[in-house]
Design a protein around this motif. Structure first.
Motif, PDB file in Angstrom:
ATOM      1  N   GLY A   1     -27.136  65.067  29.747  1.00 49.14           N
ATOM      2  CA  GLY A   1     -27.662  64.822  28.773  1.00 49.14           C
ATOM      3  C   GLY A   1     -27.072  64.287  27.504  1.00 49.14           C
ATOM      4  O   GLY A   1     -25.818  63.518  28.150  1.00 49.14           O
ATOM      5  N   PRO A   2     -27.567  64.793  26.148  1.00 47.17           N
ATOM      6  CA  PRO A   2     -26.414  63.962  25.469  1.00 47.17           C
ATOM      7  C   PRO A   2     -25.146  63.788  25.584  1.00 47.17           C
ATOM      8  O   PRO A   2     -24.134  65.086  25.657  1.00 47.17           O
ATOM      9  CB  PRO A   2     -26.859  64.749  24.192  1.00 47.17           C
ATOM     10  CG  PRO A   2     -28.327  65.032  24.805  1.00 47.17           C
ATOM     11  CD  PRO A   2     -27.716  65.195  26.024  1.00 47.17           C
ATOM     12  N   GLY A   3     -24.229  62.602  25.010  1.00 43.13           N
ATOM     13  CA  GLY A   3     -22.979  63.034  25.885  1.00 43.13           C
ATOM     14  C   GLY A   3     -22.095  62.572  26.744  1.00 43.13           C
ATOM     15  O   GLY A   3     -20.933  62.459  27.717  1.00 43.13           O
ATOM     16  N   ASP A   4     -22.690  62.573  27.936  1.00 42.06           N
ATOM     17  CA  ASP A   4     -23.066  61.951  28.807  1.00 42.06           C
ATOM     18  C   ASP A   4     -22.966  60.597  29.093  1.00 42.06           C
ATOM     19  O   ASP A   4     -24.200  59.803  29.174  1.00 42.06           O
ATOM     20  CB  ASP A   4     -24.255  62.408  30.879  1.00 42.06           C
ATOM     21  CG  ASP A   4     -23.082  64.395  30.282  1.00 42.06           C
ATOM     22  OD1 ASP A   4     -22.006  64.702  30.083  1.00 42.06           O
ATOM     23  OD2 ASP A   4     -24.488  64.949  30.311  1.00 42.06           O
ATOM     24  N   VAL A   5     -22.587  59.536  30.194  1.00 40.00           N
ATOM     25  CA  VAL A   5     -22.984  58.483  30.453  1.00 40.00           C
ATOM     26  C   VAL A   5     -23.164  57.929  32.331  1.00 40.00           C
ATOM     27  O   VAL A   5     -22.774  59.254  33.158  1.00 40.00           O
ATOM     28  CB  VAL A   5     -22.148  57.175  30.223  1.00 40.00           C
ATOM     29  CG1 VAL A   5     -22.051  56.309  30.748  1.00 40.00           C
ATOM     30  CG2 VAL A   5     -21.777  57.906  28.923  1.00 40.00           C
ATOM     31  N   LEU A   6     -24.281  57.919  32.509  1.00 38.52           N
ATOM     32  CA  LEU A   6     -24.782  57.473  34.151  1.00 38.52           C
ATOM     33  C   LEU A   6     -24.181  56.356  33.601  1.00 38.52           C
ATOM     34  O   LEU A   6     -24.963  55.307  33.124  1.00 38.52           O
ATOM     35  CB  LEU A   6     -26.334  57.706  34.022  1.00 38.52           C
ATOM     36  CG  LEU A   6     -26.517  57.624  35.512  1.00 38.52           C
ATOM     37  CD1 LEU A   6     -25.587  58.017  36.883  1.00 38.52           C
ATOM     38  CD2 LEU A   6     -27.841  57.208  36.014  1.00 38.52           C
ATOM     39  N   PHE A   7     -23.088  55.804  35.097  1.00 41.86           N
ATOM     40  CA  PHE A   7     -23.238  53.929  35.209  1.00 41.86           C
ATOM     41  C   PHE A   7     -24.012  53.688  36.845  1.00 41.86           C
ATOM     42  O   PHE A   7     -23.061  54.159  37.380  1.00 41.86           O
ATOM     43  CB  PHE A   7     -21.775  53.960  34.403  1.00 41.86           C
ATOM     44  CG  PHE A   7     -20.918  52.611  34.819  1.00 41.86           C
ATOM     45  CD1 PHE A   7     -20.803  51.543  34.133  1.00 41.86           C
ATOM     46  CD2 PHE A   7     -19.873  51.996  35.610  1.00 41.86           C
ATOM     47  CE1 PHE A   7     -20.766  50.563  34.200  1.00 41.86           C
ATOM     48  CE2 PHE A   7     -19.466  51.380  35.906  1.00 41.86           C
ATOM     49  CZ  PHE A   7     -20.104  49.870  34.564  1.00 41.86           C
ATOM     50  N   LEU A   8     -24.296  52.975  36.421  1.00 38.87           N
ATOM     51  CA  LEU A   8     -24.819  52.619  37.932  1.00 38.87           C
ATOM     52  C   LEU A   8     -24.514  50.527  37.945  1.00 38.87           C
ATOM     53  O   LEU A   8     -24.630  50.043  36.999  1.00 38.87           O
ATOM     54  CB  LEU A   8     -26.298  52.366  37.718  1.00 38.87           C
ATOM     55  CG  LEU A   8     -26.941  53.321  37.136  1.00 38.87           C
ATOM     56  CD1 LEU A   8     -28.195  53.718  36.654  1.00 38.87           C
ATOM     57  CD2 LEU A   8     -26.789  54.535  38.637  1.00 38.87           C
ATOM     58  N   ILE A   9     -24.173  50.729  39.879  1.00 38.75           N
ATOM     59  CA  ILE A   9     -23.920  49.245  39.988  1.00 38.75           C
ATOM     60  C   ILE A   9     -25.005  49.039  41.124  1.00 38.75           C
ATOM     61  O   ILE A   9     -25.429  50.354  41.823  1.00 38.75           O
ATOM     62  CB  ILE A   9     -22.660  49.081  40.636  1.00 38.75           C
ATOM     63  CG1 ILE A   9     -21.556  49.646  39.034  1.00 38.75           C
ATOM     64  CG2 ILE A   9     -22.008  47.983  40.613  1.00 38.75           C
ATOM     65  CD1 ILE A   9     -20.478  50.262  39.632  1.00 38.75           C
ATOM     66  N   SER A  10     -25.699  48.048  40.644  1.00 40.31           N
ATOM     67  CA  SER A  10     -26.933  47.591  41.434  1.00 40.31           C
ATOM     68  C   SER A  10     -27.033  46.191  41.506  1.00 40.31           C
ATOM     69  O   SER A  10     -26.458  44.961  40.654  1.00 40.31           O
ATOM     70  CB  SER A  10     -28.075  48.233  41.685  1.00 40.31           C
ATOM     71  OG  SER A  10     -28.624  47.728  42.183  1.00 40.31           O
ATOM     72  N   ALA A  11     -26.692  45.404  43.232  1.00 40.27           N
ATOM     73  CA  ALA A  11     -26.313  43.904  43.131  1.00 40.27           C
ATOM     74  C   ALA A  11     -28.088  43.265  42.933  1.00 40.27           C
ATOM     75  O   ALA A  11     -28.379  42.234  42.262  1.00 40.27           O
ATOM     76  CB  ALA A  11     -25.944  43.709  44.225  1.00 40.27           C
ATOM     77  N   SER A  12     -28.767  43.755  43.599  1.00 39.32           N
ATOM     78  CA  SER A  12     -30.607  43.408  43.197  1.00 39.32           C
ATOM     79  C   SER A  12     -30.941  44.350  42.114  1.00 39.32           C
ATOM     80  O   SER A  12     -32.751  43.272  41.615  1.00 39.32           O
ATOM     81  CB  SER A  12     -31.294  44.409  44.360  1.00 39.32           C
ATOM     82  OG  SER A  12     -31.528  45.797  44.357  1.00 39.32           O
ATOM     83  N   GLY A  13     -30.591  45.378  41.790  1.00 41.94           N
ATOM     84  CA  GLY A  13     -31.177  46.169  40.507  1.00 41.94           C
ATOM     85  C   GLY A  13     -31.800  46.040  40.561  1.00 41.94           C
ATOM     86  O   GLY A  13     -33.454  47.235  39.334  1.00 41.94           O
ATOM     87  N   GLU A  14     -33.022  46.679  41.533  1.00 44.47           N
ATOM     88  CA  GLU A  14     -34.331  46.883  42.638  1.00 44.47           C
ATOM     89  C   GLU A  14     -34.923  48.332  43.130  1.00 44.47           C
ATOM     90  O   GLU A  14     -35.275  48.673  43.283  1.00 44.47           O
ATOM     91  CB  GLU A  14     -35.102  45.598  42.942  1.00 44.47           C
ATOM     92  CG  GLU A  14     -35.221  44.850  42.109  1.00 44.47           C
ATOM     93  CD  GLU A  14     -36.609  45.122  40.778  1.00 44.47           C
ATOM     94  OE1 GLU A  14     -36.714  46.199  40.680  1.00 44.47           O
ATOM     95  OE2 GLU A  14     -35.701  43.893  40.024  1.00 44.47           O
ATOM     96  N   ALA A  15     -33.200  48.965  43.388  1.00 43.92           N
ATOM     97  CA  ALA A  15     -33.322  50.143  44.542  1.00 43.92           C
ATOM     98  C   ALA A  15     -33.590  51.282  43.771  1.00 43.92           C
ATOM     99  O   ALA A  15     -33.497  51.317  41.959  1.00 43.92           O
ATOM    100  CB  ALA A  15     -31.384  50.430  44.684  1.00 43.92           C
TER     101      ALA A  15
END
Length: 148
Positions: free
Chosen positions: A35-49
């Motif tokens: 929620g607010p104050g949290d960060v979801l850090f995502l890594i994707s070579a394709s950007g489409e998964a």
């Protein structure tokens, strides 16, 4: 997922609670708890998964900040608050390492270093404690990276 694991490894040492997820169901559930104050850090070579894009959408829907490293103009890039673009040509040889993995690792190291410098008053003590615990564990070994 190994690149995400390395990101979690870099950031927890700075006192930022971090974990990595390689299971798509767990990723969806974790995203739903943010929620607010949290960060979801995502890594994707394709950007489409689908799983990764879906997690970004879920976390954003609950007010978390979403950040990604991916190719530009992808579903993931468009679904996150902050997109760090890395678009490298990949070699068709399946036996060679992928260029994007190395680029993503370099970006993570640069981000971690910037965060550490920006939060130096908070991170210095964590790094000192880590160094002390490793020295107590295996003795003094001279200058080495912390936990690598």
């Amino acid at each position: 997922s190994t690149v995400a694991q390395e990101a979690a490894n870099r950031f927890f040492r700075l006192g930022i609670p971090s974990f990595f997820v390689s299971d798509s169901y767990v990723l969806q559930m974790r995203a739903a708890t943010l929620g607010p104050g949290d960060v979801l850090f995502l890594i994707s070579a394709s950007g489409e998964a689908d799983a990764i894009v879906g997690a970004a959408e879920i976390a954003s829907g609950y007010g978390a900040t979403t950040i990604c490293i991916t190719k530009p103009d992808t579903r993931l890039s468009n679904a996150t608050n902050i997109a760090i673009h890395a678009d490298l040509p990949e070699d068709g040889d399946i036996y060679k390492p992928t260029a994007s993995r190395y680029a993503h690792l370099i970006i993570i190291d640069a981000l971690a270093m910037s965060v550490a410098q920006d939060m130096a008053s908070e991170t210095t003590e964590n790094l000192r404690r880590i160094r002390a615990s490793l020295t107590a564990y295996h003795g003094r070994t001279g200058p080495q990276p912390l936990g690598d």
